[in-house]
Design a protein around this motif. Structure first.
Motif, PDB file in Angstrom:
ATOM      1  N   ASN A 114       0.814  -1.208   0.000  1.00 31.26           N
ATOM      2  CA  ASN A 114       0.000   0.000   0.000  1.00 31.26           C
ATOM      3  C   ASN A 114       0.849   1.260   0.000  1.00 31.26           C
ATOM      4  O   ASN A 114       0.489   2.259  -0.620  1.00 31.26           O
ATOM      5  N   ASP A 115       1.992   1.242   0.683  1.00 30.55           N
ATOM      6  CA  ASP A 115       2.824   2.440   0.792  1.00 30.55           C
ATOM      7  C   ASP A 115       4.279   2.075   0.546  1.00 30.55           C
ATOM      8  O   ASP A 115       5.120   2.147   1.439  1.00 30.55           O
ATOM      9  N   ALA A 116       4.570   1.665  -0.676  1.00 25.91           N
ATOM     10  CA  ALA A 116       5.943   1.278  -1.015  1.00 25.91           C
ATOM     11  C   ALA A 116       6.827   2.485  -1.298  1.00 25.91           C
ATOM     12  O   ALA A 116       8.050   2.365  -1.316  1.00 25.91           O
ATOM     13  N   VAL A 117       6.239   3.657  -1.523  1.00 23.46           N
ATOM     14  CA  VAL A 117       7.033   4.839  -1.884  1.00 23.46           C
ATOM     15  C   VAL A 117       7.610   5.512  -0.660  1.00 23.46           C
ATOM     16  O   VAL A 117       8.776   5.923  -0.634  1.00 23.46           O
ATOM     17  N   GLN A 118       6.806   5.669   0.415  1.00 20.92           N
ATOM     18  CA  GLN A 118       7.254   6.184   1.708  1.00 20.92           C
ATOM     19  C   GLN A 118       7.939   7.540   1.605  1.00 20.92           C
ATOM     20  O   GLN A 118       9.008   7.763   2.178  1.00 20.92           O
ATOM     21  N   GLY A 119       7.341   8.442   0.870  1.00 20.15           N
ATOM     22  CA  GLY A 119       7.836   9.810   0.838  1.00 20.15           C
ATOM     23  C   GLY A 119       8.996  10.076  -0.090  1.00 20.15           C
ATOM     24  O   GLY A 119       9.466  11.217  -0.183  1.00 20.15           O
ATOM     25  N   ALA A 120       9.471   9.067  -0.808  1.00 21.25           N
ATOM     26  CA  ALA A 120      10.643   9.261  -1.675  1.00 21.25           C
ATOM     27  C   ALA A 120      10.353  10.238  -2.805  1.00 21.25           C
ATOM     28  O   ALA A 120      11.260  10.911  -3.299  1.00 21.25           O
ATOM     29  N   GLY A 121       9.090  10.326  -3.225  1.00 16.87           N
ATOM     30  CA  GLY A 121       8.751  11.268  -4.281  1.00 16.87           C
ATOM     31  C   GLY A 121       8.981  12.706  -3.863  1.00 16.87           C
ATOM     32  O   GLY A 121       9.430  13.535  -4.670  1.00 16.87           O
ATOM     33  N   PHE A 122       8.691  13.023  -2.607  1.00 18.12           N
ATOM     34  CA  PHE A 122       8.913  14.374  -2.114  1.00 18.12           C
ATOM     35  C   PHE A 122      10.395  14.635  -1.833  1.00 18.12           C
ATOM     36  O   PHE A 122      10.881  15.733  -2.046  1.00 18.12           O
ATOM     37  N   VAL A 123      11.105  13.620  -1.351  1.00 18.35           N
ATOM     38  CA  VAL A 123      12.544  13.775  -1.142  1.00 18.35           C
ATOM     39  C   VAL A 123      13.243  14.049  -2.467  1.00 18.35           C
ATOM     40  O   VAL A 123      14.234  14.784  -2.522  1.00 18.35           O
ATOM     41  N   GLY A 124      12.710  13.480  -3.550  1.00 15.60           N
ATOM     42  CA  GLY A 124      13.291  13.723  -4.864  1.00 15.60           C
ATOM     43  C   GLY A 124      13.335  15.194  -5.228  1.00 15.60           C
ATOM     44  O   GLY A 124      14.227  15.635  -5.966  1.00 15.60           O
ATOM     45  N   ILE A 125      12.384  15.987  -4.715  1.00 16.71           N
ATOM     46  CA  ILE A 125      12.401  17.428  -4.969  1.00 16.71           C
ATOM     47  C   ILE A 125      13.646  18.049  -4.355  1.00 16.71           C
ATOM     48  O   ILE A 125      14.359  18.824  -5.003  1.00 16.71           O
ATOM     49  N   ALA A 126      13.928  17.707  -3.102  1.00 15.35           N
ATOM     50  CA  ALA A 126      15.126  18.231  -2.445  1.00 15.35           C
ATOM     51  C   ALA A 126      16.395  17.739  -3.121  1.00 15.35           C
ATOM     52  O   ALA A 126      17.378  18.481  -3.252  1.00 15.35           O
ATOM     53  N   VAL A 127      16.389  16.479  -3.560  1.00 17.42           N
ATOM     54  CA  VAL A 127      17.556  15.916  -4.244  1.00 17.42           C
ATOM     55  C   VAL A 127      17.836  16.677  -5.533  1.00 17.42           C
ATOM     56  O   VAL A 127      18.983  17.018  -5.849  1.00 17.42           O
ATOM     57  N   ALA A 128      16.777  16.958  -6.309  1.00 19.46           N
ATOM     58  CA  ALA A 128      16.959  17.698  -7.563  1.00 19.46           C
ATOM     59  C   ALA A 128      17.426  19.124  -7.303  1.00 19.46           C
ATOM     60  O   ALA A 128      18.283  19.649  -8.023  1.00 19.46           O
ATOM     61  N   LEU A 129      16.876  19.769  -6.272  1.00 15.83           N
ATOM     62  CA  LEU A 129      17.295  21.137  -5.941  1.00 15.83           C
ATOM     63  C   LEU A 129      18.759  21.168  -5.520  1.00 15.83           C
ATOM     64  O   LEU A 129      19.541  21.990  -5.989  1.00 15.83           O
ATOM     65  N   MET A 130      19.120  20.269  -4.630  1.00 14.98           N
ATOM     66  CA  MET A 130      20.499  20.251  -4.135  1.00 14.98           C
ATOM     67  C   MET A 130      21.470  19.821  -5.232  1.00 14.98           C
ATOM     68  O   MET A 130      22.608  20.303  -5.287  1.00 14.98           O
ATOM     69  N   GLY A 131      21.030  18.950  -6.103  1.00 17.39           N
ATOM     70  CA  GLY A 131      21.886  18.473  -7.189  1.00 17.39           C
ATOM     71  C   GLY A 131      21.900  19.372  -8.395  1.00 17.39           C
ATOM     72  O   GLY A 131      22.501  19.027  -9.414  1.00 17.39           O
ATOM     73  N   ARG A 132      21.252  20.548  -8.318  1.00 17.10           N
ATOM     74  CA  ARG A 132      21.228  21.527  -9.397  1.00 17.10           C
ATOM     75  C   ARG A 132      20.654  20.934 -10.688  1.00 17.10           C
ATOM     76  O   ARG A 132      21.018  21.329 -11.793  1.00 17.10           O
ATOM     77  N   SER A 133      19.770  19.934 -10.546  1.00 17.01           N
ATOM     78  CA  SER A 133      19.108  19.282 -11.688  1.00 17.01           C
ATOM     79  C   SER A 133      20.096  18.655 -12.665  1.00 17.01           C
ATOM     80  O   SER A 133      19.775  18.451 -13.841  1.00 17.01           O
ATOM     81  N   HIS A 134      21.292  18.358 -12.185  1.00 19.20           N
ATOM     82  CA  HIS A 134      22.292  17.666 -13.006  1.00 19.20           C
ATOM     83  C   HIS A 134      22.429  16.238 -12.494  1.00 19.20           C
ATOM     84  O   HIS A 134      22.449  16.009 -11.279  1.00 19.20           O
ATOM     85  N   PRO A 135      22.519  15.233 -13.378  1.00 19.77           N
ATOM     86  CA  PRO A 135      22.567  13.843 -12.918  1.00 19.77           C
ATOM     87  C   PRO A 135      23.680  13.556 -11.908  1.00 19.77           C
ATOM     88  O   PRO A 135      23.471  12.774 -10.972  1.00 19.77           O
ATOM     89  N   VAL A 136      24.846  14.169 -12.080  1.00 18.53           N
ATOM     90  CA  VAL A 136      25.920  13.952 -11.104  1.00 18.53           C
ATOM     91  C   VAL A 136      25.524  14.527  -9.753  1.00 18.53           C
ATOM     92  O   VAL A 136      25.691  13.898  -8.706  1.00 18.53           O
ATOM     93  N   GLY A 137      24.989  15.735  -9.774  1.00 22.52           N
ATOM     94  CA  GLY A 137      24.542  16.347  -8.532  1.00 22.52           C
ATOM     95  C   GLY A 137      23.403  15.578  -7.901  1.00 22.52           C
ATOM     96  O   GLY A 137      23.341  15.430  -6.673  1.00 22.52           O
ATOM     97  N   VAL A 138      22.484  15.067  -8.725  1.00 25.33           N
ATOM     98  CA  VAL A 138      21.377  14.262  -8.212  1.00 25.33           C
ATOM     99  C   VAL A 138      21.907  13.006  -7.537  1.00 25.33           C
ATOM    100  O   VAL A 138      21.441  12.618  -6.452  1.00 25.33           O
ATOM    101  N   PHE A 139      22.884  12.356  -8.150  1.00 25.15           N
ATOM    102  CA  PHE A 139      23.468  11.152  -7.542  1.00 25.15           C
ATOM    103  C   PHE A 139      24.098  11.468  -6.186  1.00 25.15           C
ATOM    104  O   PHE A 139      23.846  10.763  -5.195  1.00 25.15           O
ATOM    105  N   LEU A 140      24.893  12.536  -6.127  1.00 28.69           N
ATOM    106  CA  LEU A 140      25.555  12.880  -4.864  1.00 28.69           C
ATOM    107  C   LEU A 140      24.540  13.266  -3.790  1.00 28.69           C
ATOM    108  O   LEU A 140      24.663  12.866  -2.623  1.00 28.69           O
ATOM    109  N   ALA A 141      23.528  14.033  -4.178  1.00 27.43           N
ATOM    110  CA  ALA A 141      22.496  14.416  -3.216  1.00 27.43           C
ATOM    111  C   ALA A 141      21.696  13.201  -2.759  1.00 27.43           C
ATOM    112  O   ALA A 141      21.305  13.102  -1.588  1.00 27.43           O
ATOM    113  N   ALA A 142      21.452  12.260  -3.671  1.00 25.72           N
ATOM    114  CA  ALA A 142      20.726  11.044  -3.300  1.00 25.72           C
ATOM    115  C   ALA A 142      21.523  10.216  -2.297  1.00 25.72           C
ATOM    116  O   ALA A 142      20.951   9.647  -1.354  1.00 25.72           O
TER     117      ALA A 142
END
Length: 365
Positions: free
Chosen positions: A278-306
């Protein structure tokens, strides 16, 4: 933007924001009567100090890579996709249909089919808000948030009335057949002749996440479509003048974004739970917003932020056990402070740094 300005935006600003977040978090730990340095050591040890902790850190990292990339692609098209939660849920539905509906002889055959299903189902759930934005002018933030609630209600109905086996109380599907179970990190290293301790629930989906980073980098910076997405994101009027269709870009960007979010279900539904929950996501969709912001929307930055947020999640769980005064709510506060400083308060650091850089350039010039 000069090379020095890029370095400030991509490296220095996130590091300073992270440092500020950790300092404020340390003050919070001090206020409850604990040693902040000891707390940081517990987090690091819990996240990286053992194969077990590292396995969970990279498991969370995998989730955040997918949702972070999903948000990043939408960002490049000047859209704020907050629907990663719902898109990942519906991606899990596609995975469950593939795993339960077809008698696969081996995971090597089931996994590619699950990848396609997860991406298609997530993309289908994202393209409707994209269409409403492109054709009807509906704000993408509102529609994607509402589609999260719709996805949750739909999943609950399907789990209770369609997927739940007879006589079972919990709202979840039957366990996937063993032939669809994905190899763990221990098994993957064994293929290379390397002995690696058991580290659940890290699995082969982590490699898919890394490949996704490379593919997004190639798409956004090395294809005509990626150029059109970035051009539209920088200036809609200029993009239209250049012959770029806003409707096409919105629909394509949201389709890719939803597909990336849907891929997260490979890790949680097929890799870890091995059944639809029922709840396999557990908020990861919202954390992804912070990951993208911190990673400057670049895949390398996204990986490091993740990786950072994966370590915070796993290390925070260990901190809760090792330091009883630090409750689960306090861990959420620390994570929220990182999101606050790397997202909402980002310009608090960037603007003074840019002014300082301009003053230095004017003096030296």
């Amino acid at each position: 933007m000069s090379g020095r300005q890029k370095w400030v935006d991509l490296v220095l600003v996130p590091l300073i924001n992270l440092t500020l977040a950790l300092l404020v978090s340390g003050l919070v730990v001090v206020l409850i009567g604990e040693n902040p340095l000891h707390a940081i050591l517990i987090i690091l040890k819990g996240a990286l100090g053992s194969a077990y902790g590292l396995g969970y850190t990279l498991y969370y990292t995998t989730n955040f890579i997918f949702t972070g990339l999903a948000v990043a692609v939408a960002f490049h098209a000047r859209m704020f996709n907050i629907g990663g939660e719902g898109q990942a849920m519906i991606g899990g539905l596609g995975v469950a249909i593939v795993c339960l509906g077809i008698p696969w002889p081996h995971w090597l055959l089931a996994f590619p089919a699950a990848i396609i299903a997860a991406a298609l189902f997530g993309a289908a759930w994202a393209i409707v808000p994209g269409y409403l934005q492109a054709r009807r002018g509906s704000h993408i933030v509102i529609t994607t948030i509402m589609f999260n609630f719709i996805a949750f209600a739909l999943m609950l109905y399907l789990l209770v009335h369609v997927f739940k086996p007879p006589g079972q109380m919990a709202p979840e599907s039957a366990r996937f057949p063993e032939s669809t179970h994905l190899p763990s990190a221990q098994e993957m290293f064994a293929w290379l002749g390397i002995a690696f301790p058991k580290s659940p629930p890290l699995n082969i989906t982590f490699l898919v996440a890394l490949i996704s980073c490379v593919l997004v980098w190639l798409l956004i910076w090395h294809t005509r479509l990626g150029y059109a997405i970035r051009a539209y994101g920088w200036s809609e009027s200029a993009a239209v003048y250049a012959g770029i269709s806003p409707t096409r870009i919105i629909l394509i960007a949201m389709t890719i974004s939803g597909g990336l979010a849907g891929l997260m279900a490979l890790n949680t539904v097929m890799g870890e739970a091995e059944r639809l929950l029922n709840d396999a996501v557990q908020g990861a969709g919202f954390v992804g917003i912070a990951v993208a912001l911190m990673g400057r929307s670049h895949p390398v930055g996204v990986f490091l932020a993740a990786v950072l947020f994966g370590a915070l999640y796993q290390g925070g769980i260990e901190l809760e056990f090792e330091m009883p005064a630090v409750s689960r709510e306090m861990i959420v506060v620390i994570q929220a402070l990182v999101i606050l400083f790397t997202g909402a308060l980002e310009n608090m650091v960037r603007d003074p740094l840019h002014r300082l850089l301009l003053r230095r350039q004017s003096r030296t010039g």
